[in-house]
Design an enzyme around this catalytic site. Sequence first.
Site, PDB file in Angstrom:
ATOM      1  N   ASP A   1      -4.411   3.829  -2.315  1.00 47.27           N
ATOM      2  CA  ASP A   1      -5.632   3.958  -1.299  1.00 47.27           C
ATOM      3  C   ASP A   1      -6.212   5.566  -1.702  1.00 47.27           C
ATOM      4  OD1 ASP A   1      -5.978   1.626   0.281  1.00 47.27           O
ATOM      5  OD2 ASP A   1      -4.081   2.046   0.952  1.00 47.27           O
TER       6      ASP A   1
ATOM      7  N   SER B   1       0.721  -1.001  -0.086  1.00 48.37           N
ATOM      8  CA  SER B   1      -0.081   0.028  -0.048  1.00 48.37           C
ATOM      9  C   SER B   1       0.942   1.389  -0.082  1.00 48.37           C
ATOM     10  CB  SER B   1      -0.895   0.006   1.287  1.00 48.37           C
ATOM     11  OG  SER B   1      -1.535   1.465   1.349  1.00 48.37           O
TER      12      SER B   1
ATOM     13  N   HIS C   1      -7.801   1.299  -4.581  1.00 46.08           N
ATOM     14  CA  HIS C   1      -9.100   1.032  -3.697  1.00 46.08           C
ATOM     15  C   HIS C   1      -9.799   2.415  -3.398  1.00 46.08           C
ATOM     16  CE1 HIS C   1      -9.790  -0.023   0.776  1.00 46.08           C
ATOM     17  NE2 HIS C   1     -10.672  -0.053   0.158  1.00 46.08           N
TER      18      HIS C   1
ATOM     19  N   ASP D   1      -6.833  -6.437   3.373  1.00 43.89           N
ATOM     20  CA  ASP D   1      -6.358  -5.136   3.446  1.00 43.89           C
ATOM     21  C   ASP D   1      -6.339  -4.699   4.795  1.00 43.89           C
ATOM     22  OD1 ASP D   1      -5.415  -2.645   2.962  1.00 43.89           O
ATOM     23  OD2 ASP D   1      -7.027  -2.065   1.898  1.00 43.89           O
TER      24      ASP D   1
ATOM     25  N   MET E   1     -11.957   4.663  -1.449  1.00 43.20           N
ATOM     26  CA  MET E   1     -12.669   4.699  -0.211  1.00 43.20           C
ATOM     27  C   MET E   1     -13.597   6.180  -0.401  1.00 43.20           C
ATOM     28  SD  MET E   1      -9.856   3.174   1.994  1.00 43.20           S
ATOM     29  CE  MET E   1      -8.713   3.097   0.683  1.00 43.20           C
TER      30      MET E   1
ATOM     31  N   MET F   1     -11.720  -6.133   4.035  1.00 43.91           N
ATOM     32  CA  MET F   1     -11.185  -5.154   4.877  1.00 43.91           C
ATOM     33  C   MET F   1     -10.986  -5.805   6.406  1.00 43.91           C
ATOM     34  SD  MET F   1     -10.255  -2.614   3.055  1.00 43.91           S
ATOM     35  CE  MET F   1      -9.581  -1.750   4.364  1.00 43.91           C
TER      36      MET F   1
ATOM     37  N   HIS G   1      -0.702  -1.036  -4.485  1.00 43.55           N
ATOM     38  CA  HIS G   1      -2.177  -0.685  -3.914  1.00 43.55           C
ATOM     39  C   HIS G   1      -2.174   0.775  -3.594  1.00 43.55           C
ATOM     40  CE1 HIS G   1      -5.807  -1.842  -1.710  1.00 43.55           C
ATOM     41  NE2 HIS G   1      -5.407  -0.898  -0.838  1.00 43.55           N
TER      42      HIS G   1
ATOM     43  N   MET H   1      -8.943   8.154  -0.650  1.00 41.59           N
ATOM     44  CA  MET H   1     -10.064   8.711   0.123  1.00 41.59           C
ATOM     45  C   MET H   1     -10.359  10.019   0.189  1.00 41.59           C
ATOM     46  SD  MET H   1      -8.215   6.907   3.643  1.00 41.59           S
ATOM     47  CE  MET H   1      -7.322   5.402   3.588  1.00 41.59           C
TER      48      MET H   1
ATOM     49  N   GLY I   1      -1.573   1.414   9.314  1.00 46.91           N
ATOM     50  CA  GLY I   1      -0.787   1.197  10.616  1.00 46.91           C
ATOM     51  C   GLY I   1      -1.879   0.896  11.865  1.00 46.91           C
TER      52      GLY I   1
HETATM   53  C1  DX5 Z   1      -6.786   1.405   5.060  1.00 48.29           C
HETATM   54  C2  DX5 Z   1      -5.860   1.264   3.556  1.00 48.29           C
HETATM   55  C3  DX5 Z   1      -5.194   0.131   3.685  1.00 48.29           C
HETATM   56  C4  DX5 Z   1      -3.910   0.695   4.395  1.00 48.29           C
HETATM   57  C5  DX5 Z   1      -2.968  -0.571   4.519  1.00 48.29           C
HETATM   58  O1  DX5 Z   1      -7.871   2.116   4.970  1.00 48.29           O
HETATM   59  O2  DX5 Z   1      -7.063   0.904   2.685  1.00 48.29           O
HETATM   60  O3  DX5 Z   1      -4.747  -0.356   2.390  1.00 48.29           O
HETATM   61  O4  DX5 Z   1      -3.072   1.528   3.829  1.00 48.29           O
HETATM   62  O5  DX5 Z   1      -1.975  -0.209   5.743  1.00 48.29           O
HETATM   63  P1  DX5 Z   1      -1.440  -1.068   6.661  1.00 48.29           P
HETATM   64  O6  DX5 Z   1      -1.032  -2.331   6.146  1.00 48.29           O
HETATM   65  O7  DX5 Z   1      -0.329  -0.336   7.617  1.00 48.29           O
HETATM   66  O8  DX5 Z   1      -2.619  -1.507   7.552  1.00 48.29           O
HETATM   67 ZN    ZN Z   2      -6.596  -0.263   0.777  1.00 46.92          ZN
END
Ligand code: DX5
Ligand code: ZN
Length: 207
Positions: free
Chosen positions: A33, A7, A62, A166, A64, A132, A31, A35, A140
Amino acid sequence: MVEIAPSMLGADFGEMRKAAELVAPESGYLHMDVMDGHFVPNITMGSDLVKSLNGIGPLDVHLMITDPCDFIDDFANAGAEIISVHIEANNPKEALELIKKHNIKAGIAINPSTPEEAIDSIVDYADIILVMSVEPGYCGQSFYEGTINRVRKFKKKYPSKLIEVDGGVSAKNSQQLIEAGADILVAGSAVFNSDNPIHIIKLMKQG
Ligand code: DX5
Ligand code: ZN
């Protein structure tokens, strides 16, 4: 064989290209992310940032965001090979159909707090179930242990779908997830907080 998808949210944004180039040779996907500060309480990246990494490795986007349908063309044109949308977002079925129009893989993402049956009516439109293992929003966070059972159940119920996991994934839980049926493991902090990201990716691939 399982694919690891680092990610990029876990990388230093000022060194994003360098980080992507470092991990790509051992990674199935990068990956990304996305948001919107509305679906989740954080804002991350848009399609221009995704596009800037196009060609380094296959991009797994991904989303969100509350209204994924408004942005699918942008992310597909940015080079995404997978786009996932949330069952908890607006119009997920239409979003999956839009993704498939671009001849790329479509994923349906489901939060830990959402009942598994929520995806039943639209899973046919998806290639991937993105399970998820944290509530989305941040890198983290701690892995939700119930995920392992959830992965097992989804794989049994939908054997033709790829299962992606994930959130909080690391070398500590990768083996159990692979045994339960996971096909793609996303890892942010486990990879990028390590002194040796490539070593961690190889460890996770071994299970
Ligand atoms: C969470 C994200 C994940 C996240 C993963 O909302 O969709 O992809 O960045 O990071 P770690 O592996 O640190 O949980
Ligand atoms: Zn993700």
